[in-house]
Motif scaffolding. Structure first.
Motif, PDB file in Angstrom:
ATOM      1  N   THR A   1      37.456  62.621  13.479  1.00  0.00           N
ATOM      2  CA  THR A   1      37.283  63.760  14.375  1.00  0.00           C
ATOM      3  C   THR A   1      37.022  63.321  15.806  1.00  0.00           C
TER       4      THR A   1
ATOM      5  N   LYS B   1      37.022  63.714  21.263  1.00  0.00           N
ATOM      6  CA  LYS B   1      37.386  64.437  20.047  1.00  0.00           C
ATOM      7  C   LYS B   1      38.892  64.343  19.836  1.00  0.00           C
TER       8      LYS B   1
ATOM      9  N   LYS C   1      42.213  65.903  17.755  1.00  0.00           N
ATOM     10  CA  LYS C   1      42.753  67.021  16.995  1.00  0.00           C
ATOM     11  C   LYS C   1      43.622  66.455  15.880  1.00  0.00           C
TER      12      LYS C   1
END
Length: 154
Positions: A138, A146, A148
């Motif tokens: 993540t 972060k 996706k």
């Protein structure tokens, strides 16, 4: 004289002139060290666990197969060393067997699927980073951004 395929040092005893050669590289007086041309001396290399190519110990990628972990497996979340066959990472508790997003078979967490050979890695979205990450991560293990999930989605 015939040389072997391995890069080895061949010592020949000098029986004709016992002391006339003088000390050579290894300090002995009574022999000559010869090395086969176009071969490398033994160095501190280890075989890549994925393809078997001998690579230097300080590399981060195998130059032949491109593996990010040529000497052992690492947990994709916390990067601790793991062994194939472990059910969970001892550092973070992450399951080490996942379902491949390409073929749907259960596989060990590594660069490619054991069954279909599909890549299990995605690049970090940070343009300055770009480090390959495991598809279920993540956040990037290098820069912390972060990620996706992109594999397995159609």
């Amino acid at each position: 004289m015939e040389f072997r395929s391995e890069a080895v040092v061949i010592r020949q005893l000098n029986s004709k002139k016992s002391g006339s050669l003088g000390p050579d590289r290894c300090g002995r007086k009574k022999h000559v060290c010869k090395i086969k041309e176009n071969t490398k001396m033994a160095s501190y290399k280890q075989p890549c666990i994925h393809c078997g190519t001998l690579v230097d110990r300080d590399v981060r990628f195998c130059p032949s197969c491109g593996s990010q972990s040529p000497f052992g497996y690492q947990c994709p979340s916390c990067l601790l060393p793991i062994t194939k066959g472990q059910a969970r990472c001892s550092g973070c508790g992450r399951p080490l067997y996942v379902i491949c997003p390409h073929c749907g078979e259960q596989t060990f967490v590594q660069d490619t699927c054991e069954h279909c050979g599909g890549s299990m890695m995605v690049p970090c979205e940070n343009k300055r980073c770009g480090v390959l990450q495991f598809f279920e991560n993540t956040k990037c293990t290098a820069c912390g951004k972060k990620i996706k999930p992109t594999l397995g989605k159609k």
